[in-house]
Design a protein around this motif. Structure first.
Motif, PDB file in Angstrom:
ATOM      1  N   HIS A 300       0.691  -1.058   0.104  1.00 39.10           N
ATOM      2  CA  HIS A 300       0.201   0.097  -0.096  1.00 39.10           C
ATOM      3  C   HIS A 300       0.860   1.242   0.102  1.00 39.10           C
ATOM      4  N   ARG A 301       0.536   2.202  -0.724  1.00 37.74           N
ATOM      5  CA  ARG A 301       1.176   3.442  -0.704  1.00 37.74           C
ATOM      6  C   ARG A 301       0.133   4.538  -0.525  1.00 37.74           C
ATOM      7  N   PRO A 302       0.404   5.798  -0.140  1.00 32.71           N
ATOM      8  CA  PRO A 302      -0.628   7.048   0.438  1.00 32.71           C
ATOM      9  C   PRO A 302      -1.189   7.373  -0.924  1.00 32.71           C
ATOM     10  N   TYR A 303      -0.644   7.220  -1.969  1.00 32.70           N
ATOM     11  CA  TYR A 303      -1.251   7.513  -3.388  1.00 32.70           C
ATOM     12  C   TYR A 303      -2.163   6.377  -4.340  1.00 32.70           C
ATOM     13  N   ARG A 304      -2.000   5.100  -3.584  1.00 37.56           N
ATOM     14  CA  ARG A 304      -2.688   4.393  -4.243  1.00 37.56           C
ATOM     15  C   ARG A 304      -2.797   2.990  -3.362  1.00 37.56           C
ATOM     16  N   PRO A 305      -4.015   2.131  -3.629  1.00 40.16           N
ATOM     17  CA  PRO A 305      -3.872   1.040  -2.823  1.00 40.16           C
ATOM     18  C   PRO A 305      -2.886  -0.076  -3.285  1.00 40.16           C
ATOM     19  N   ALA A 306      -2.605  -1.230  -2.318  1.00 44.12           N
ATOM     20  CA  ALA A 306      -1.716  -2.338  -2.987  1.00 44.12           C
ATOM     21  C   ALA A 306      -2.298  -3.047  -4.372  1.00 44.12           C
ATOM     22  N   LEU A 307      -1.436  -3.427  -4.985  1.00 48.23           N
ATOM     23  CA  LEU A 307      -1.927  -4.310  -6.175  1.00 48.23           C
ATOM     24  C   LEU A 307      -1.896  -5.813  -6.009  1.00 48.23           C
ATOM     25  N   GLU A 308      -2.937  -6.596  -6.666  1.00 46.51           N
ATOM     26  CA  GLU A 308      -2.808  -7.852  -6.615  1.00 46.51           C
ATOM     27  C   GLU A 308      -1.422  -8.509  -7.170  1.00 46.51           C
ATOM     28  N   MET A 309      -1.061  -9.658  -6.476  1.00 51.72           N
ATOM     29  CA  MET A 309       0.084 -10.130  -7.032  1.00 51.72           C
ATOM     30  C   MET A 309       0.128 -10.454  -8.605  1.00 51.72           C
ATOM     31  N   TYR A 310      -0.815 -11.105  -8.860  1.00 48.97           N
ATOM     32  CA  TYR A 310      -0.901 -11.336 -10.391  1.00 48.97           C
ATOM     33  C   TYR A 310      -1.043 -10.166 -11.229  1.00 48.97           C
ATOM     34  N   THR A 311      -1.469  -9.045 -10.935  1.00 49.94           N
ATOM     35  CA  THR A 311      -1.399  -7.859 -11.705  1.00 49.94           C
ATOM     36  C   THR A 311      -0.180  -7.342 -11.779  1.00 49.94           C
TER      37      THR A 311
END
Length: 341
Positions: A300-311
């Motif tokens: 997770h970053r302040p400017y976006r949520p965490a991405l799924e591993m496959y993405t």
């Protein structure tokens, strides 16, 4: 290690113009620094020989020895080779700046000097020196004792590096654990690729310190939830070079400083800070680039949520052979697949 608080830091101002010396001494005095002055090149060299300063503000156009030659002499002397030197000059041409960098200068300030810029650049250079001295002191301890206690001292080095890594991450709660996770993944990729144990260990240590240069980036920029402005982005993009400056004089048995410098380089030359391509980038840095990007995407970053591993993995695959070393991407995919079982 000397603690370079503003009250303790000693700065030598070298300028043949009395008005300039008085102005610089006054500005630095408001910052809480202890200031000494010299009006010529010979006087500057004598002042350094008498008492080593923590930083030198050096005019280029001096009447006896110019600032370039003084810088070269100071860099050739092991006692003063690590003292930060900021060249203060009216010269704005590219050739003069390149000449200063080649001589060993750390920074440039243009005359007339801006109050805020002067104090900011001095503060940043002293901060870098503080970290450099800290690492150098610990490295000297290792060198003195390594024959008798190699295994124990390697453990001490790892603990020291880990402590520095954790301290840096305290400045950015969103990146907590980032360097440790990158280190584990990078070492696993290096092992999967069949690198030697020495290279695997070096990759691990380099990953633990790859973001040390973020010490120069204000926390409000690190934690900013919205898009960065161009000046803020420039701060972020300066951290690999800053990390290199902190680590370059530490005698690690691996190219740790180069790993910090190159971890944002890309195979096609689109990275920074040097725009290196292909084999110009260290193998360890190519591994670190993939591990760093993957870990950043799934966190997770302040400017976006965490991405799924496959993405995140799909992004790596799309950049395979373009931005990222194909062998590294393939090894990373195998490591992730094995860990998922």
């Amino acid at each position: 290690m000397k603690n370079l608080t503003q009250e303790q830091a000693s700065i030598l101002v070298v300028d043949d113009d009395e008005a300039n010396r008085t102005l610089l001494e006054s500005i630095l005095g408001t910052g809480g620094y202890a200031v000494r002055v010299a009006a010529s090149g010979e006087a500057a060299l004598a002042a350094v020989a008498q008492q080593l300063p923590d930083l030198i503000l050096l005019d280029i156009l001096l009447p006896d020895i110019d600032g370039f030659e003084i810088t070269r002499r100071l860099r050739a002397d092991s006692r003063s080779s690590h003292v930060p030197i900021i060249l203060v000059t009216l010269l704005e041409d590219r050739e003069s700046r390149l000449k200063g960098l080649e001589a060993g200068a750390n920074e440039f300030l243009s005359k007339p000097v801006d109050y805020t810029e002067l104090l900011t650049r001095v503060k940043n250079q002293l901060k870098i020196k503080k970290f450099t001295d800290f690492l150098a002191d610990h490295n000297r301890i290792l060198e003195e004792q390594v024959r008798a206690r190699t295994a124990e001292l390697r453990q001490l080095l790892e603990q020291t590096v880990m402590a520095i890594s954790l301290t840096l991450e305290k400045r950015d709660p969103y990146a907590a654990g980032h360097q440790q996770r990158v280190a584990r993944l990078a070492a696993a990729i290096a092992t999967e690729m069949g690198l030697s144990p020495q290279q695997v260990e070096g990759t691990h240590f380099g990953a633990l310190l790859h973001n040390i240069g973020t010490v120069i980036v204000p926390t409000e920029i690190l934690n900013r939830p919205s898009k960065l402005s161009d000046p803020q982005l420039a701060f972020i993009r300066a951290h690999p070079q800053a990390g290199f400056e902190i680590l370059k004089d530490i005698s690690f048995p691996w190219p740790v400083a180069q790993m910090a410098l190159q971890h944002h380089e890309r195979l096609d030359g689109s990275g920074y800070p040097q725009g290196l391509k292909g084999e110009q980038i260290l193998p360890e840095a190519r591994i670190l680039a993939v591990a760093d990007v993957l870990e950043a995407m799934i966190a997770h970053r302040p400017y976006r949520p965490a991405l799924e591993m496959y993405t995140a993995l799909d992004t790596l695959i799309q950049g395979r052979g373009i931005q990222f070393d194909p062998a590294v991407v393939d090894a990373c995919l195998r490591v992730v697949k094995k860990s998922a079982k």
